[in-house]
Scaffold this active site. Structure first.
Site, PDB file in Angstrom:
ATOM      1  N   ASP A  52       0.818  -1.215   0.000  1.00 13.68           N
ATOM      2  CA  ASP A  52       0.000   0.000   0.000  1.00 13.68           C
ATOM      3  C   ASP A  52       0.853   1.266   0.000  1.00 13.68           C
ATOM      4  OD1 ASP A  52      -2.009  -1.832   0.327  1.00 13.68           O
ATOM      5  OD2 ASP A  52      -2.871  -0.908   2.121  1.00 13.68           O
ATOM      6  N   HIS A 201       3.397  -2.152   3.393  1.00 11.71           N
ATOM      7  CA  HIS A 201       3.501  -0.786   2.892  1.00 11.71           C
ATOM      8  C   HIS A 201       4.894  -0.569   2.297  1.00 11.71           C
ATOM      9  CE1 HIS A 201       0.254  -0.766   5.848  1.00 11.71           C
ATOM     10  NE2 HIS A 201      -0.243   0.271   5.199  1.00 11.71           N
TER      11      HIS A 201
END
Length: 254
Positions: A52, A201
């Site tokens: 992400d 992430h």
């Protein structure tokens, strides 16, 4: 007449019994429906690395690491969270050219559950426009910021034909957990059952340079294929919809 009816019924029953039962693998790998929250792969033997918050300064390096291992991943990208997506055009095009899946993480990474339907639509269409300008396609997969799916989120995403992905393993990299702590979660979850879709992430150097190489090795040791989210759901080829290219003449900005 009664005898003919009996014979017809018997033939129908025999045909039904003779018909092959649906292959459970085919049922399991059927393309997912839009607007339904998906947390895991649809079949075993796979690991769908999913990152992400990019694109960011580590995107190109992450693509190199994945490519060197023959691994594919899914990138859930925003428009403005870590700078303007157009400023990372080279990295975006590199990831796409390498066969990784590019997906939406909304334009501003805001809390979608408190948004109106029109606000959610705007968040999604701005990312679509950026993707169309950069790669000539619009995404059909998304992961909501903060994994929020309440309020108008799912109805709007369904109407826009988006497949909604969350996770079944949270690495905790966003919460200052170390790569070792994240690795322990995979070890505990194990490699059995349908494949994992982790929450990671790409904006953290440790996730890119330490956790990702460990996951590549862990997958290899456990006989897992590293694939995109779409492929792990039996939807390879359903990642995008065609778009005008570009939507508007450059130069582009956020």
């Amino acid at each position: 007449m009664l005898a003919e009816t009996f014979i017809s019924a018997a033939l129908l029953a025999t045909t039904a019994l003779a018909a092959p039962a649906p292959n459970p693998i085919h049922l399991m790998t059927r393309a997912p429906n839009p607007g339904i929250v998906i947390t895991k792969c649809a079949q075993p033997g796979m690991l769908a690395l999913a990152y992400d918050d990019g694109p960011y300064q580590y995107t190109s390096r992450l693509v190199d690491i994945l490519d060197a291992a023959g691994a594919k991943a899914t990138f859930f990208w925003t428009g403005t969270l870590y700078g303007c997506i157009y400023n990372q055009a080279a990295a975006v095009k590199k990831a796409f050219a390498s066969g990784h899946q590019l997906a939406s993480h909304t334009w501003t990474h805001s809390h979608m559950s408190s948004m109106s339907a029109s606000q959610i639509t705007t968040e999604m269409t701005k990312v679509e426009t950026a993707f169309a300008n950069l790669i000539g396609k619009k995404p059909l997969y998304m992961r909501p910021p903060y994994l929020e799916t309440g309020g108008q989120v799912l109805p709007v995403l369904k109407s826009m034909n988006y497949k909604v992905i969350t996770d079944d393993i949270d690495t905790g990299d966003w919460n200052n957990q170390t790569p070792a702590q994240s690795e322990a979660k995979f070890t505990q979850a194990g490699a059995g059952g349908n494949g994992h879709i982790p929450l990671m992430h790409e904006v953290y150097s440790t996730t890119v340079n330490t956790l990702t190489p460990w996951l590549i090795n862990w997958a290899k040791q456990n006989g897992l294929r590293l694939v995109t989210v779409a492929e792990c759901l039996g939807d390879k080829g359903g990642e995008y919809q065609s778009a005008s290219f570009p939507v508007q003449p450059g130069p582009f900005s956020c």
